[in-house]
Design a protein around this motif. Structure first.
Motif, PDB file in Angstrom:
ATOM      1  N   LEU A  11       0.826  -1.201   0.000  1.00 20.49           N
ATOM      2  CA  LEU A  11       0.000   0.000   0.000  1.00 20.49           C
ATOM      3  C   LEU A  11       0.867   1.261   0.000  1.00 20.49           C
ATOM      4  N   LEU A  12       0.684   2.123  -1.010  1.00 18.68           N
ATOM      5  CA  LEU A  12       1.431   3.375  -1.202  1.00 18.68           C
ATOM      6  C   LEU A  12       2.917   3.147  -1.462  1.00 18.68           C
ATOM      7  N   GLY A  13       3.288   1.902  -1.763  1.00 19.10           N
ATOM      8  CA  GLY A  13       4.697   1.575  -1.984  1.00 19.10           C
ATOM      9  C   GLY A  13       5.373   2.430  -3.046  1.00 19.10           C
ATOM     10  N   PRO A  14       4.768   2.608  -4.235  1.00 18.32           N
ATOM     11  CA  PRO A  14       5.402   3.433  -5.267  1.00 18.32           C
ATOM     12  C   PRO A  14       5.618   4.881  -4.826  1.00 18.32           C
ATOM     13  N   THR A  15       4.694   5.400  -4.015  1.00 21.08           N
ATOM     14  CA  THR A  15       4.853   6.775  -3.523  1.00 21.08           C
ATOM     15  C   THR A  15       6.023   6.864  -2.557  1.00 21.08           C
ATOM     16  N   PHE A  16       6.161   5.876  -1.682  1.00 29.83           N
ATOM     17  CA  PHE A  16       7.304   5.850  -0.762  1.00 29.83           C
ATOM     18  C   PHE A  16       8.622   5.703  -1.531  1.00 29.83           C
ATOM     19  N   GLU A  17       8.601   4.951  -2.627  1.00 27.78           N
ATOM     20  CA  GLU A  17       9.817   4.795  -3.434  1.00 27.78           C
ATOM     21  C   GLU A  17      10.251   6.128  -4.036  1.00 27.78           C
ATOM     22  N   GLN A  18       9.281   6.917  -4.466  1.00 31.98           N
ATOM     23  CA  GLN A  18       9.596   8.233  -5.028  1.00 31.98           C
ATOM     24  C   GLN A  18      10.023   9.229  -3.959  1.00 31.98           C
ATOM     25  N   HIS A  19       9.460   9.081  -2.761  1.00 27.83           N
ATOM     26  CA  HIS A  19       9.719  10.055  -1.692  1.00 27.83           C
ATOM     27  C   HIS A  19      10.050   9.318  -0.381  1.00 27.83           C
ATOM     28  N   PRO A  20      11.297   8.892  -0.219  1.00 21.24           N
ATOM     29  CA  PRO A  20      11.699   8.154   0.989  1.00 21.24           C
ATOM     30  C   PRO A  20      11.532   8.964   2.269  1.00 21.24           C
ATOM     31  N   GLU A  21      11.433  10.284   2.143  1.00 22.10           N
ATOM     32  CA  GLU A  21      11.284  11.138   3.324  1.00 22.10           C
ATOM     33  C   GLU A  21       9.846  11.210   3.817  1.00 22.10           C
ATOM     34  N   LEU A  22       8.916  10.593   3.095  1.00 24.61           N
ATOM     35  CA  LEU A  22       7.497  10.631   3.441  1.00 24.61           C
ATOM     36  C   LEU A  22       7.195   9.810   4.692  1.00 24.61           C
ATOM     37  N   SER A  23       6.309  10.338   5.531  1.00 21.31           N
ATOM     38  CA  SER A  23       5.761   9.569   6.653  1.00 21.31           C
ATOM     39  C   SER A  23       4.242   9.707   6.620  1.00 21.31           C
ATOM     40  N   VAL A  24       3.548   8.615   6.955  1.00 17.39           N
ATOM     41  CA  VAL A  24       2.088   8.567   6.870  1.00 17.39           C
ATOM     42  C   VAL A  24       1.507   8.069   8.180  1.00 17.39           C
ATOM     43  N   ASP A  25       0.467   8.755   8.649  1.00 16.11           N
ATOM     44  CA  ASP A  25      -0.297   8.345   9.827  1.00 16.11           C
ATOM     45  C   ASP A  25      -1.753   8.189   9.419  1.00 16.11           C
ATOM     46  N   VAL A  26      -2.313   7.012   9.628  1.00 15.30           N
ATOM     47  CA  VAL A  26      -3.697   6.755   9.230  1.00 15.30           C
ATOM     48  C   VAL A  26      -4.656   7.380  10.232  1.00 15.30           C
ATOM     49  N   GLU A  27      -5.587   8.154   9.686  1.00 17.98           N
ATOM     50  CA  GLU A  27      -6.637   8.784  10.495  1.00 17.98           C
ATOM     51  C   GLU A  27      -7.862   7.886  10.591  1.00 17.98           C
ATOM     52  N   GLY A  28      -8.143   7.161   9.509  1.00 22.36           N
ATOM     53  CA  GLY A  28      -9.302   6.281   9.508  1.00 22.36           C
ATOM     54  C   GLY A  28      -9.281   5.380   8.288  1.00 22.36           C
ATOM     55  N   ILE A  29     -10.027   4.289   8.353  1.00 18.80           N
ATOM     56  CA  ILE A  29     -10.087   3.339   7.257  1.00 18.80           C
ATOM     57  C   ILE A  29     -11.471   2.690   7.268  1.00 18.80           C
ATOM     58  N   ASP A  30     -12.062   2.535   6.090  1.00 13.71           N
ATOM     59  CA  ASP A  30     -13.356   1.869   6.012  1.00 13.71           C
ATOM     60  C   ASP A  30     -13.547   1.294   4.616  1.00 13.71           C
TER      61      ASP A  30
END
Length: 222
Positions: A11-30
């Motif tokens: 999940l979001l792997g290609p985006t992390f590959e482009q931007h290794p400095e990215l951090s993500v915190d999930v607010e919600g999922i449904d």
């Protein structure tokens, strides 16, 4: 029971590959009948235009929309196709009565904390994920059948309140969006008292999570 696991999900792997400095915190999922998986998440570390472009070209993302932006991060809503293994993991979590409490990633897997009834359910859930093709590493397990959610980490109400305010005001952001003296002023306490309360709260959180020495032998097969 509270479990902390790392999922080797794309999940979001290609985006992390482009931007290794990215951090993500999930607010919600449904999910719903017409939406296999919908994710609400805060993104930090990447400029908005660059991140939007990366997310729109991400093969794991069907659609994405920016919902809000603050000095400490940007809130997005993303939709994901049913063929993505992460969708199957989410459905397996529901099947095994797992309740998501938190999920974060910096591109090296998804660190997820969730409530699940017991170790048998956790073991079955991990096995299900392995069958899907998603590796799972169990980091810690806390038995909290009799504990209230508000007390699961042993924080006092004043520690919890200060930590939540510090998070909301961007005290833990880089660079910081507020100072310790400003936090102290909101509670009408001295800066020294705020510092001690914050350090005690952080010490409790770390001792109950990162440095916890709980046995996880029952789930080693995961």
């Amino acid at each position: 029971m509270i479990a902390c696991c790392t999922f080797d999900a794309e999940l979001l792997g290609p985006t992390f590959e482009q931007h290794p400095e990215l951090s993500v915190d999930v607010e919600g999922i449904d999910a719903g009948l017409s939406v296999p998986l919908r994710l609400f998440f805060w993104a930090r570390g990447v400029a908005g235009d660059e991140l939007r472009a990366a997310l729109r070209s991400d093969r794991t993302v069907s659609a994405v929309e920016q919902l809000s932006s603050t000095p400490s991060g940007t809130l997005y809503r993303s939709i994901h196709d049913a063929s993505l293994p992460t969708v199957a993991v989410y459905n397996a979590a529901i099947e095994h009565d797992a309740l998501l409490l938190a999920a974060t990633s910096e591109g090296d897997g998804w660190n997820v904390r969730f409530r699940i009834p017991d170790r048998n359910k956790l073991s079955a859930f991990c096995s299900h994920c392995e069958q899907i093709g998603v590796d799972v590493t169990v980091a810690s397990i806390r038995d909290h059948d009799a504990a209230a959610l508000d007390d699961e980490f042993g924080l006092t109400p004043s520690q919890r309140e200060l930590l939540m305010l510090a998070w909301d005001r961007g005290y833990f952001s880089i660079p910081r969006d507020t100072s310790l003296s400003e936090l102290a002023a909101e509670f009408d306490i001295s800066q020294q008292a705020a510092s001690e309360r914050l350090r005690r709260g952080l010490w409790t959180l770390v001792s109950k999570t990162v440095c916890e020495d709980n046995a996880i032998a029952d789930c080693e097969s995961c």
